[in-house]
Design an enzyme around this catalytic site. Structure first.
Site, mmCIF file in Angstrom:
data_model
loop_
_atom_site.group_PDB
_atom_site.id
_atom_site.type_symbol
_atom_site.label_atom_id
_atom_site.label_comp_id
_atom_site.label_asym_id
_atom_site.label_seq_id
_atom_site.Cartn_x
_atom_site.Cartn_y
_atom_site.Cartn_z
ATOM 1 N N GLU A 76 -55.575 -14.454 -33.934
ATOM 2 C CA GLU A 76 -56.887 -14.577 -33.293
ATOM 3 C C GLU A 76 -57.297 -16.040 -33.154
ATOM 4 O O GLU A 76 -57.844 -16.447 -32.121
ATOM 5 C CB GLU A 76 -57.941 -13.806 -34.081
ATOM 6 C CG GLU A 76 -59.264 -13.692 -33.357
ATOM 7 C CD GLU A 76 -60.235 -12.733 -34.004
ATOM 8 O OE1 GLU A 76 -61.268 -12.412 -33.387
ATOM 9 O OE2 GLU A 76 -59.973 -12.282 -35.145
ATOM 10 N N LYS B 249 -66.914 -9.711 -41.654
ATOM 11 C CA LYS B 249 -66.153 -8.809 -42.530
ATOM 12 C C LYS B 249 -65.943 -9.414 -43.918
ATOM 13 O O LYS B 249 -65.655 -8.694 -44.867
ATOM 14 C CB LYS B 249 -64.795 -8.475 -41.907
ATOM 15 C CG LYS B 249 -64.838 -7.542 -40.709
ATOM 16 C CD LYS B 249 -63.434 -7.183 -40.255
ATOM 17 C CE LYS B 249 -63.453 -6.265 -39.038
ATOM 18 N NZ LYS B 249 -63.814 -6.971 -37.801
ATOM 19 N N HIS C 72 -64.387 -4.220 -43.921
ATOM 20 C CA HIS C 72 -63.976 -3.735 -42.613
ATOM 21 C C HIS C 72 -64.426 -2.283 -42.456
ATOM 22 O O HIS C 72 -63.899 -1.387 -43.110
ATOM 23 C CB HIS C 72 -62.456 -3.863 -42.487
ATOM 24 C CG HIS C 72 -61.939 -3.604 -41.108
ATOM 25 N ND1 HIS C 72 -62.740 -3.191 -40.069
ATOM 26 C CD2 HIS C 72 -60.671 -3.686 -40.591
ATOM 27 C CE1 HIS C 72 -62.001 -3.051 -38.983
ATOM 28 N NE2 HIS C 72 -60.753 -3.341 -39.278
ATOM 29 N N PHE D 72 -55.627 -0.778 -34.679
ATOM 30 C CA PHE D 72 -54.262 -0.272 -34.774
ATOM 31 C C PHE D 72 -53.905 0.431 -33.459
ATOM 32 O O PHE D 72 -54.720 1.150 -32.881
ATOM 33 C CB PHE D 72 -54.140 0.738 -35.913
ATOM 34 C CG PHE D 72 -54.086 0.125 -37.288
ATOM 35 C CD1 PHE D 72 -54.107 -1.243 -37.478
ATOM 36 C CD2 PHE D 72 -54.008 0.943 -38.413
ATOM 37 C CE1 PHE D 72 -54.060 -1.797 -38.751
ATOM 38 C CE2 PHE D 72 -53.957 0.410 -39.695
ATOM 39 C CZ PHE D 72 -53.981 -0.962 -39.860
#
Length: 422
Positions: free
Chosen positions: A319, A340, A345, A408
């Site tokens: 990222e 987070k 999360h 995911f």
């Protein structure tokens, strides 16, 4: 066709940092960690024994009838609480508003996993001898669309109503879908957000088996440490956040307060791996560029990025690379932070919580921090000339904020908010 403008007129939340928006935001700005030993179940045999749980929650304290609460999985209860606060905050007159024009879209990554585990566990203990004996609310408590359905039933909203599921990008996709439906004239307002309650034996044990979550049991409060070299996985969180997205003209006509304007969304796929992000951040760069294009903005128009920043090795690096690639020299003028580090999360609810934080950063001109970074805890693969807003909130003008979520399966979603101008 001229697209409608979309604004945020209400916020609601129940998170590991607070059971409403005010408390959550106060603790975000103060850099408070929501991580602590797990209380939901016995973790003595688990590799990870801590998480970011919602604290002191009783459904009846939030106006959910005890009988009705028994028909809802915790994730759905959290969604109802966040939606109730957001609707009240928006000051919509539910007696006069056209409920055919109000929709509900809620993102959920996993859904009613606690209900699933309890029912299947009971069957495993008695099913062989007594035959299947499942509760009548097993299925409607478990399914991932039921939060959106329950909210619409509670308030009588007849507009577009569905759930979005794209792992950790789920509630950002919910916001994107709500934004698009409103600007296309398909609804006047949408109750949009996400909810999750996966701190269960199956949730924790499953992520442990993947080696995805931190095992820093000796120091839960410092376990979520995005962009630090010593990071060892994300910390699980739970809760819900909700935004009321509304057509600008509709909001103005009823004299609504406006937190910010939503101006763009982006979606992409890594098409790389079932759990790992692309190591060069290709999908992340693409989704941010698409959001900017959708908003009609340039990279230099962004002041703050609420990053996905989960505290995983590959994810944080990719990222950061994507931000440098897309934003160029302006990347070093941005504030970047991972909330987070404090909330943990929240999986399918993460995007809604982080969108709420982005909206409040725009409204209040303050950027919440990325906590738990220590001097010298630097990863050689991360450029620390980028301002990760380590450890302390920073005051600055935030005209526009971008929020990233990646799930995911390679699902990427991004939304942009900016200060409302008449």
């Amino acid at each position: 066709m001229e697209l409608k403008r979309v604004v945020v007129t209400g916020l609601g939340a129940i998170t590991p940092l607070g059971n409403n928006v005010e408390e959550t935001w106060k603790n975000l700005i103060a850099g408070v960690s929501g991580a602590a030993p797990i209380t939901h179940f016995d973790t003595s045999k688990f590799k990870t024994q801590f998480a970011c749980e919602v604290k002191g929650f009783k459904a009846e304290d939030f106006g959910i009838d005890r009988k009705e609460a028994r028909k809802m999985d915790p994730y759905c209860q959290y969604a109802m609480v966040a939606a109730k606060e957001a609707i009240a905050d928006s000051a919509m007159d539910l007696d006069t508003i056209d409920k055919d024009e109000i929709g509900v879209i809620f993102g959920v990554g996993i859904g009613g996993i606690q209900t699933f585990e309890e029912e299947i566990g009971a069957y495993g203990r008695t099913g062989a001898e007594l035959g299947p004996k499942f509760g009548p609310f097993f299925i409607p408590k478990m399914i991932s669309d039921i939060a959106a359905g329950q909210i619409s039933i509670q308030y009588g909203f007849h507009g577009p109503n569905f759930a979005t599921t794209s792992a950790c990008a789920s509630s950002t996709n919910a916001l994107a879908d709500a934004f698009n439906l409103i600007r296309l004239g398909k609804a006047k307002a949408i109750v949009a957000g996400g909810a999750e309650a996966a701190i269960t034996p199956g949730g924790v044990g499953g992520f442990n088996a993947m080696k995805a979550i931190s095992t820093r049991n000796d120091s839960p409060a410092t376990a979520s440490r995005p962009f630090s070299a010593s990071r060892d996985g994300f910390v699980m969180g739970e809760g819900s956040a909700c935004l009321i997205l509304e057509e600008l003209e509709h909001a103005l006509a009823r004299g609504a307060k406006i937190y910010a304007e939503m101006v763009g969304e982006g979606m992409s796929a890594d098409a790389h791996h079932i759990t790992a992000s692309h190591p060069e951040g290709l999908g992340a760069k693409l989704v941010m560029s698409r959001a900017l294009e959708d908003a009609g903005m340039k990279p230099e128009d962004i002041d703050y990025i609420n990053v996905h920043g989960t505290s995983t090795h590959v994810g944080d690096i990719s990222e950061a690379k994507a931000i440098k690639e897309l934003f160029g020299e302006h990347a070093y003028k941005l504030n970047i932070s991972s909330t987070k580090s404090m909330t943990g999360h929240l999986l399918g609810a993460a995007g809604a919580v982080e969108a709420m934080a982005s909206v409040l950063a725009v409204k209040n001109d303050i950027v919440p921090p990325t906590i738990n970074h220590e001097d010298g805890d630097d990863d050689p693969d991360i450029d620390y000339r980028l301002n990760f807003t380590f450890n302390k909130a920073q005051q600055r003008t935030v005209n526009a904020a971008l929020s990233n979520t990646f799930g995911f399966g390679g699902h990427n979603a991004c939304v942009i908010f900016k200060k409302y101008e008449a």
